[in-house]
Each structure stands twice: as C-alpha cells, then as structure tokens.
Design an enzyme around this catalytic site. Structure first.
Site: not given
Ligand SMILES: NC(=O)c1ccc[n+]([C@@H]2O[C@H](COP(=O)([O-])OP(=O)(O)OC[C@H]3O[C@@H](n4cnc5c(N)ncnc54)[C@H](O)[C@@H]3O)[C@@H](O)[C@H]2O)c1
Length: 282
Positions: A190, A140, A119, A152
């Site tokens: 965003n 995204h 993000s 995106e």
């Molecule tokens: N939550 C949202 O609304 C949203 C929306 C768009 C984009 N994002 C982006 O998506 C990404 C993930 O966000 P999320 O909300 O799913 O987070 P989250 O914490 O729910 O999930 C992240 C997962 O990645 C795993 N992880 C971390 N390091 C790792 C590695 N080296 N190898 C394998 N797995 C690993 C963690 O164990 C965790 O389960 C971020 O970059 C975030 O900015 C989030």
C-alpha cells in the site's frame, strides 16, 4: 514452536478468507464474531464459497466436509484459551484493536502469537497493549484471501526473531508467500500502491487524460492486470481515501493526501462497485 491451533477474530471479508485457508491447510480454526447473526453470516459465506468450489469441480465433497470440520465458530473471545496463534481481522479501528489485543493477552496461552491483519493501524500500539509485545506482529493478507498468494509479515521494534520465524513458517504452511517488512504504516504494497492511485486521480482531475485512457495506458504500458480507476472502484473509494488519510497523518507528505475529487466522490456516495457507481457505472 510449531502452530497447531488457530484463532481468527472477525468473520467478514478477510477473516472468513483467513479461516478458510487455515482450515484448508489442516489447522483446527476457531472463528470469533461479535454476535450470533454476524457469525452465521460469516460462516454462511465461507460455506457458500466452498460449495461453489465443489460445484465447479475444484474441490471434492469429502475435502469440503473436512475443511468445514476444521472450523468452529463462537461469539466468545474466551474460547481462544488454547490456540497457538490468533489472527485479528476485525474492523479497522485502532482503539478497538488495542482493546482486543489486551483481552487476548489475558485469554490466550502464554506461548501464543497474536497477529493483526490490519492495513493501516499501528501494530506497535497493539503490542504495547499486551504483556507479550515480543509475540505480536502484523500478518497482512490480501483480498480475496484464498486466491492472493502474498502475506506481508510485519515486525515491530518489539517483535522477537522467534515470533517472526514461527509466523513466517505458518504463512508458508498455508501455501502463501511471505515477505518481511517493518511495522510502518501501509507496509510495502500500500505504501507504493496508494500514491500511485492518488496520482491517477490527480492526472484525471487535471484534465490530462480520460479515465479510459489512463486505465488503458497502465494496462498496456506497464502490463498491469487492470488500470488504476478499475482498481479504485474494486477496492472502494472510501477505503482508499481512509488509508490515504492515515498515511498522510503518519508521514505528512502531500503525495499521500487524498485529492479533492476523491473526497467529493466519497461524499457523493460514489464508492465504486459496491455502491453501483464510482469512476465507472456498474
Ligand atoms: N478488505 C480488504 O481488502 C483488506 C485487505 C487487507 C487487510 N484488511 C484488514 O482486515 C481487517 C478486516 O477487514 P474486512 O475487510 O474483513 O472488514 P469486514 O467489515 O468485512 O469484517 C470485519 C468483521 O469483524 C467483526 N468484528 C468487529 N469487531 C469485532 C469484535 N470485537 N469481535 C469479533 N468480531 C468483530 C465485524 O462484525 C465484521 O464481520 C481490517 O483491519 C482491514 O484493514 C482488509
């Protein structure tokens, strides 16, 4: 090149959703998690979502089994050695993402496209960590991934036209709607949404109107499905503040600076729905 096999790294909130929509669209999908317990938790969540759809009659039992048959979990990044596209959805941390892209570059086939669902991290830095920067871009997705139509597609100054075209076609194959943007912190949505949410906090902080009236005003006056405080509580105040801080760091414009009240609410542990209390109580 057409995408046939997909890898998703991270099976959290976003990764599990991305794996689900990829599998639903018929792509054999390998999901990588950090350890077995997290993998089981992530895949368990994915199964529960599909079970819920089946129970409500929105998915046939056979279709559910077919989707699950397309998903394979692993804790080894090396298992991504035969995919055509990887979508990285791990924790929002630039050095960890850069390191992951460097490893992916060594593991994935030379033709593979490497995408990040970040993000607010810098996609160009991830591209620069590889020897194939022209095959790196941002994809995204929005939460909840299975329901939200938008993706995106964010190109860096290094991304090739062929990569953008292939990735955009894949997004369409998922049934999503792609929009094109550049790798600029916060992309389109965003970039517009965050300062709006921060301004709502400033209006409230300034005593100009109540939470309820600001929410009501934006719902009825602009036709938004929910007001800014309901949305902030849903997104998480800590997440909103984190993205605002990254944007402020990047652009150095006051409108992106988190207002004092938002900071204090995060310090107090009032993070929104997930903590039971944000601007509203749950
Ligand atoms: N939550 C949202 O609304 C949203 C929306 C768009 C984009 N994002 C982006 O998506 C990404 C993930 O966000 P999320 O909300 O799913 O987070 P989250 O914490 O729910 O999930 C992240 C997962 O990645 C795993 N992880 C971390 N390091 C790792 C590695 N080296 N190898 C394998 N797995 C690993 C963690 O164990 C965790 O389960 C971020 O970059 C975030 O900015 C989030």
């Amino acid at each position: 090149m057409a995408i046939k096999r997909v890898g998703v790294i991270g099976c959290g909130l976003m990764g599990s959703g991305i794996a689900q929509v990829a599998a639903q669209a018929g792509f054999p999908t390998i999901v990588v998690e950090a350890n077995e317990a997290l993998l089981e938790r992530g895949l368990g969540g994915l199964r529960a979502t599909l079970d819920g759809l089946a129970a409500r009659g929105k998915l046939e039992a056979r279709a559910k089994d077919e989707i699950l048959g397309h998903v394979r979990g692993t804790v080894h990044l090396e298992d991504l050695s035969d995919v055509d596209l990887v979508v990285e959805a791990i924790t929002e941390n630039q050095p960890v993402k850069n390191e992951t892209f460097a490893r992916l570059d060594r593991i994935c086939p030379p033709h593979a496209i490497l995408a990040s669902n970040t993000s607010s991290c810098n996609v160009t830095a991830m591209a620069a960590a590889t020897k194939r920067p022209e095959q790196v871009l941002g994809l995204h997705f929005f939460n909840p991934v299975p329901l939200m139509k938008l993706v995106e597609v964010a190109r860096t100054i290094l991304t090739s036209e062929a990569t953008v075209t292939t990735a955009t076609e894949w997004v369409r194959a998922l049934g999503k709607v792609p929009v094109q943007t550049k790798d600029s912190t916060a992309f389109i949505v965003n970039r517009l949404l965050v300062p709006y949410l921060l301004d709502a906090v400033r209006i409230y902080e300034g005593g100009i109107a109540s939470l309820e009236d600001i929410d009501q005003a934006m719902k009825l006056g602009c036709g938004y499905p929910m007001g800014p405080f309901t949305l902030l509580d849903l997104v998480g105040l800590d997440t909103a503040m984190f993205v605002a801080e990254v944007m402020f760091e990047e652009f150095r414009e006051p409108r992106y600076a988190p207002p004092p009240l938002l900071k204090r609410m995060v310090m107090a542990g009032h993070l929104g729905r997930k903590s039971g209390r944000g601007f509203y109580s749950y």
